[in-house]
Design a protein around this motif. Structure first.
Motif, PDB file in Angstrom:
ATOM      1  N   LEU A 124       3.953   7.279   9.487  1.00  0.00           N
ATOM      2  CA  LEU A 124       3.898   6.778   8.115  1.00  0.00           C
ATOM      3  C   LEU A 124       5.114   5.941   7.710  1.00  0.00           C
ATOM      4  O   LEU A 124       4.945   4.924   7.027  1.00  0.00           O
ATOM      5  N   PRO A 125       6.353   6.320   8.090  1.00  0.00           N
ATOM      6  CA  PRO A 125       7.486   5.471   7.697  1.00  0.00           C
ATOM      7  C   PRO A 125       7.371   4.034   8.202  1.00  0.00           C
ATOM      8  O   PRO A 125       7.639   3.087   7.450  1.00  0.00           O
ATOM      9  N   SER A 126       6.975   3.857   9.451  1.00  0.00           N
ATOM     10  CA  SER A 126       6.837   2.495   9.993  1.00  0.00           C
ATOM     11  C   SER A 126       5.680   1.755   9.334  1.00  0.00           C
ATOM     12  O   SER A 126       5.778   0.553   9.061  1.00  0.00           O
ATOM     13  N   LEU A 127       4.582   2.456   9.074  1.00  0.00           N
ATOM     14  CA  LEU A 127       3.429   1.821   8.430  1.00  0.00           C
ATOM     15  C   LEU A 127       3.770   1.403   7.003  1.00  0.00           C
ATOM     16  O   LEU A 127       3.445   0.287   6.570  1.00  0.00           O
ATOM     17  N   GLY A 128       4.430   2.297   6.266  1.00  0.00           N
ATOM     18  CA  GLY A 128       4.800   1.952   4.894  1.00  0.00           C
ATOM     19  C   GLY A 128       5.778   0.793   4.840  1.00  0.00           C
ATOM     20  O   GLY A 128       5.670  -0.092   3.984  1.00  0.00           O
ATOM     21  N   HIS A 129       6.735   0.772   5.758  1.00  0.00           N
ATOM     22  CA  HIS A 129       7.710  -0.318   5.779  1.00  0.00           C
ATOM     23  C   HIS A 129       7.040  -1.637   6.162  1.00  0.00           C
ATOM     24  O   HIS A 129       7.356  -2.691   5.595  1.00  0.00           O
ATOM     25  N   GLN A 130       6.105  -1.583   7.108  1.00  0.00           N
ATOM     26  CA  GLN A 130       5.374  -2.801   7.489  1.00  0.00           C
ATOM     27  C   GLN A 130       4.593  -3.342   6.306  1.00  0.00           C
ATOM     28  O   GLN A 130       4.602  -4.553   6.025  1.00  0.00           O
ATOM     29  N   GLN A 131       3.913  -2.463   5.584  1.00  0.00           N
ATOM     30  CA  GLN A 131       3.179  -2.871   4.384  1.00  0.00           C
ATOM     31  C   GLN A 131       4.119  -3.545   3.384  1.00  0.00           C
ATOM     32  O   GLN A 131       3.824  -4.621   2.842  1.00  0.00           O
ATOM     33  N   GLN A 132       5.241  -2.913   3.127  1.00  0.00           N
ATOM     34  CA  GLN A 132       6.210  -3.430   2.165  1.00  0.00           C
ATOM     35  C   GLN A 132       6.697  -4.824   2.541  1.00  0.00           C
ATOM     36  O   GLN A 132       6.735  -5.740   1.699  1.00  0.00           O
ATOM     37  N   ILE A 133       7.073  -5.007   3.804  1.00  0.00           N
ATOM     38  CA  ILE A 133       7.632  -6.292   4.231  1.00  0.00           C
ATOM     39  C   ILE A 133       6.582  -7.397   4.187  1.00  0.00           C
ATOM     40  O   ILE A 133       6.875  -8.546   3.833  1.00  0.00           O
ATOM     41  N   ARG A 162      -2.779  -7.084  -6.327  1.00  0.00           N
ATOM     42  CA  ARG A 162      -1.944  -6.260  -7.215  1.00  0.00           C
ATOM     43  C   ARG A 162      -0.507  -6.186  -6.695  1.00  0.00           C
ATOM     44  O   ARG A 162       0.455  -6.322  -7.455  1.00  0.00           O
ATOM     45  N   HIS A 163      -0.371  -5.936  -5.402  1.00  0.00           N
ATOM     46  CA  HIS A 163       0.966  -5.876  -4.818  1.00  0.00           C
ATOM     47  C   HIS A 163       1.722  -7.188  -5.021  1.00  0.00           C
ATOM     48  O   HIS A 163       2.904  -7.187  -5.397  1.00  0.00           O
ATOM     49  N   LEU A 164       1.058  -8.284  -4.757  1.00  0.00           N
ATOM     50  CA  LEU A 164       1.718  -9.584  -4.870  1.00  0.00           C
ATOM     51  C   LEU A 164       2.061  -9.913  -6.314  1.00  0.00           C
ATOM     52  O   LEU A 164       3.128 -10.471  -6.604  1.00  0.00           O
ATOM     53  N   ALA A 165       1.170  -9.547  -7.231  1.00  0.00           N
ATOM     54  CA  ALA A 165       1.454  -9.789  -8.651  1.00  0.00           C
ATOM     55  C   ALA A 165       2.696  -9.012  -9.086  1.00  0.00           C
ATOM     56  O   ALA A 165       3.557  -9.546  -9.805  1.00  0.00           O
ATOM     57  N   ALA A 166       2.799  -7.753  -8.655  1.00  0.00           N
ATOM     58  CA  ALA A 166       3.956  -6.945  -9.026  1.00  0.00           C
ATOM     59  C   ALA A 166       5.245  -7.540  -8.462  1.00  0.00           C
ATOM     60  O   ALA A 166       6.250  -7.697  -9.181  1.00  0.00           O
ATOM     61  N   ARG A 167       5.218  -7.884  -7.191  1.00  0.00           N
ATOM     62  CA  ARG A 167       6.422  -8.420  -6.560  1.00  0.00           C
ATOM     63  C   ARG A 167       6.842  -9.745  -7.201  1.00  0.00           C
ATOM     64  O   ARG A 167       8.040 -10.002  -7.412  1.00  0.00           O
ATOM     65  N   PHE A 311      -0.143   6.175  -3.093  1.00  0.00           N
ATOM     66  CA  PHE A 311       1.201   6.752  -3.193  1.00  0.00           C
ATOM     67  C   PHE A 311       1.848   6.893  -1.817  1.00  0.00           C
ATOM     68  O   PHE A 311       3.067   6.740  -1.682  1.00  0.00           O
ATOM     69  N   THR A 312       1.054   7.159  -0.787  1.00  0.00           N
ATOM     70  CA  THR A 312       1.609   7.363   0.555  1.00  0.00           C
ATOM     71  C   THR A 312       2.381   6.145   1.019  1.00  0.00           C
ATOM     72  O   THR A 312       3.504   6.249   1.527  1.00  0.00           O
ATOM     73  N   GLY A 313       1.785   4.967   0.869  1.00  0.00           N
ATOM     74  CA  GLY A 313       2.481   3.757   1.285  1.00  0.00           C
ATOM     75  C   GLY A 313       3.728   3.507   0.461  1.00  0.00           C
ATOM     76  O   GLY A 313       4.813   3.252   1.008  1.00  0.00           O
ATOM     77  N   HIS A 316       6.819   5.565   1.238  1.00  0.00           N
ATOM     78  CA  HIS A 316       7.535   5.249   2.476  1.00  0.00           C
ATOM     79  C   HIS A 316       8.168   3.858   2.472  1.00  0.00           C
ATOM     80  O   HIS A 316       8.621   3.380   3.522  1.00  0.00           O
ATOM     81  N   TRP A 317       8.212   3.194   1.332  1.00  0.00           N
ATOM     82  CA  TRP A 317       8.927   1.924   1.256  1.00  0.00           C
ATOM     83  C   TRP A 317      10.430   2.179   1.387  1.00  0.00           C
ATOM     84  O   TRP A 317      10.953   3.205   0.960  1.00  0.00           O
ATOM     85  N   GLU A 318      11.100   1.202   1.953  1.00  0.00           N
ATOM     86  CA  GLU A 318      12.543   1.275   2.177  1.00  0.00           C
ATOM     87  C   GLU A 318      13.289   0.504   1.080  1.00  0.00           C
ATOM     88  O   GLU A 318      12.681  -0.191   0.261  1.00  0.00           O
ATOM     89  N   ILE A 319      14.602   0.613   1.093  1.00  0.00           N
ATOM     90  CA  ILE A 319      15.429  -0.128   0.141  1.00  0.00           C
ATOM     91  C   ILE A 319      15.809  -1.480   0.748  1.00  0.00           C
ATOM     92  O   ILE A 319      16.303  -1.545   1.881  1.00  0.00           O
ATOM     93  N   HIS A 320      15.557  -2.540  -0.021  1.00  0.00           N
ATOM     94  CA  HIS A 320      15.908  -3.899   0.421  1.00  0.00           C
ATOM     95  C   HIS A 320      16.779  -4.566  -0.635  1.00  0.00           C
ATOM     96  O   HIS A 320      16.642  -4.308  -1.831  1.00  0.00           O
ATOM     97  N   PHE A 321      17.637  -5.411  -0.148  1.00  0.00           N
ATOM     98  CA  PHE A 321      18.608  -6.105  -0.993  1.00  0.00           C
ATOM     99  C   PHE A 321      18.453  -7.590  -0.715  1.00  0.00           C
ATOM    100  O   PHE A 321      18.874  -8.094   0.328  1.00  0.00           O
ATOM    101  N   ASP A 322      17.807  -8.294  -1.632  1.00  0.00           N
ATOM    102  CA  ASP A 322      17.431  -9.693  -1.422  1.00  0.00           C
ATOM    103  C   ASP A 322      18.552 -10.620  -1.900  1.00  0.00           C
ATOM    104  O   ASP A 322      18.802 -10.746  -3.107  1.00  0.00           O
ATOM    105  N   ILE A 323      19.202 -11.266  -0.948  1.00  0.00           N
ATOM    106  CA  ILE A 323      20.311 -12.160  -1.277  1.00  0.00           C
ATOM    107  C   ILE A 323      20.198 -13.427  -0.432  1.00  0.00           C
ATOM    108  O   ILE A 323      19.240 -13.598   0.324  1.00  0.00           O
TER     109      ILE A 323
END
Length: 355
Positions: A124-133, A162-167, A311-313, A316-323
């Motif tokens: 799940l951690p790798s799947l959630g991070h892949q989804q997020q990225i 929905r995901h893209l609209a939020a981001r 909620f599962t995905g 498992h999202w990670e912290i990112h710092f966009d610079i």
């Protein structure tokens, strides 16, 4: 339905027929055969009947297992590169395919795997991070995102929209902001177990009337569900990012500002005070004075309302710092007690960079 139960039911229905058939045959033989021969035949028949029953049961059970293997979805094979630097846990920065069709196929597989209870916990951690990225990359690339959306089935197209609209709301929110050139003075820690967080959200909903999905979305966008243990530039603190002065208001903060349970309950009370029961958008404006912020939170809220398994995905999202140096991944274990230059950090932790 449990296949082993249904298989057993089928055998239970067949076995009486076998027994009844044998009784008819051997009742006829009773007339024409002596008792000694009859006894031998009855013993043989019992053995044959038992063997037939066991064979049918074995066949039924085998069919059930085969059907389960065929119906169980396979976990997607995520893009990998052995030459990429890895974090301490062996994972590298998720790779996003350049081809829109391959990317759409990967996204669908990831989304489906995240919703399946049969997906192994360790994946799940790798799947959630892949989804997020994937969503973070597509949110900045409108032409590619349109091609990906066009290739997705309607069910997943809606989720992706929905995901893209939020981001994109968050990108718009920070478009005119100063771009940091220093790494933040944060500590990244593991979040509370998902089951505990869900119990905290639902407890707050029962006591205040604020939907648990709203609280989960706020927790997500504020600190990655508690992963960020640090103080914002405005001195906001804890997993729900309260200013100490707000926390101290009568009827808001109770307990520890850094405790996930206490902070989530306080956030619900604060949203009520700011008018969230009448209009949640008004409550969110009080939480962060930005329409972009409110719209982003409500997109994630809608995702959770439409399918709570989302909620599962998100969990498992990670912290990112966009610079300027890229969308840097700050894993659990990141610990800087003071800001440091980005190049200094990346020389030590090259796996944080997408390149």
């Amino acid at each position: 339905m449990d296949g082993s139960v249904s298989g057993g039911g089928l055998i239970s229905a067949i076995e009486p027929l076998l027994v009844r058939s044998g009784s008819v045959i051997f009742a006829f033989e009773l007339v024409v055969m002596g008792k000694r021969h009859l006894a031998l035949m009855l013993i043989s028949a019992g053995v044959l009947s038992l063997m037939g029953s066991l064979a049918l049961k074995s066949l039924s059970t085998t069919n059930v297992f085969v059907a389960e293997r065929q119906s169980a979805p396979k976990s997607p094979i995520l893009p990998s590169d052995a030459d990429r630097p890895s974090m301490a846990d062996g994972r590298h920065y998720p790779i996003v395919p350049d081809d829109p069709i391959k990317l759409a196929d990967l996204l669908q597989e990831v989304e489906e795997a995240l919703l399946q209870p049969s997906t192994p916990e360790e994946e799940l951690p790798s799947l959630g991070h892949q989804q997020q990225i994937i969503y973070r990359v597509l949110s900045k690339d409108l032409p590619t995102s349109n091609k990906v959306l066009a290739h997705l089935p309607s069910r997943w197209r809606h989720v992706a929209e929905r995901h893209l609209a939020a981001r994109r709301e968050f990108l718009a929110m920070h478009r005119r902001s100063f771009t940091p050139r220093l790494m933040p003075a944060w500590r990244i820690i593991p979040p509370e177990p998902a089951e505990k967080l869900l119990s905290y959200y639902r407890k707050a909903e029962r006591s205040t009337g604020i939907d648990w999905e709203v609280l989960a979305a706020v927790n997500l966008v504020e600190t990655g569900m508690g992963r960020i243990d640090g103080v914002s530039v405005a001195n906001a603190q804890g997993p729900m990012q309260f200013l100490p002065t707000t926390w101290q208001e009568n009827g808001i903060g109770e307990g520890d500002i850094r405790d996930p349970h206490d902070a989530i309950q306080a956030a619900a009370r604060y949203l009520v005070r700011r008018g969230g029961l009448q209009d949640i958008r008004k409550g969110l404006w009080g939480y962060n004075n930005s329409d972009h912020y409110g719209r982003a939170v409500l997109e994630y809220t809608a995702l959770l309302k439409e399918d709570p398994r989302a909620f599962t995905g998100l969990y498992h999202w990670e912290i990112h710092f966009d610079i300027d140096a890229g969308d840097l991944w700050l894993p659990v274990g990141y610990n800087q007690n003071k800001p440091i230059p980005v190049p200094t950090y990346l020389r030590k932790f090259p796996a944080s960079s997408p390149r």
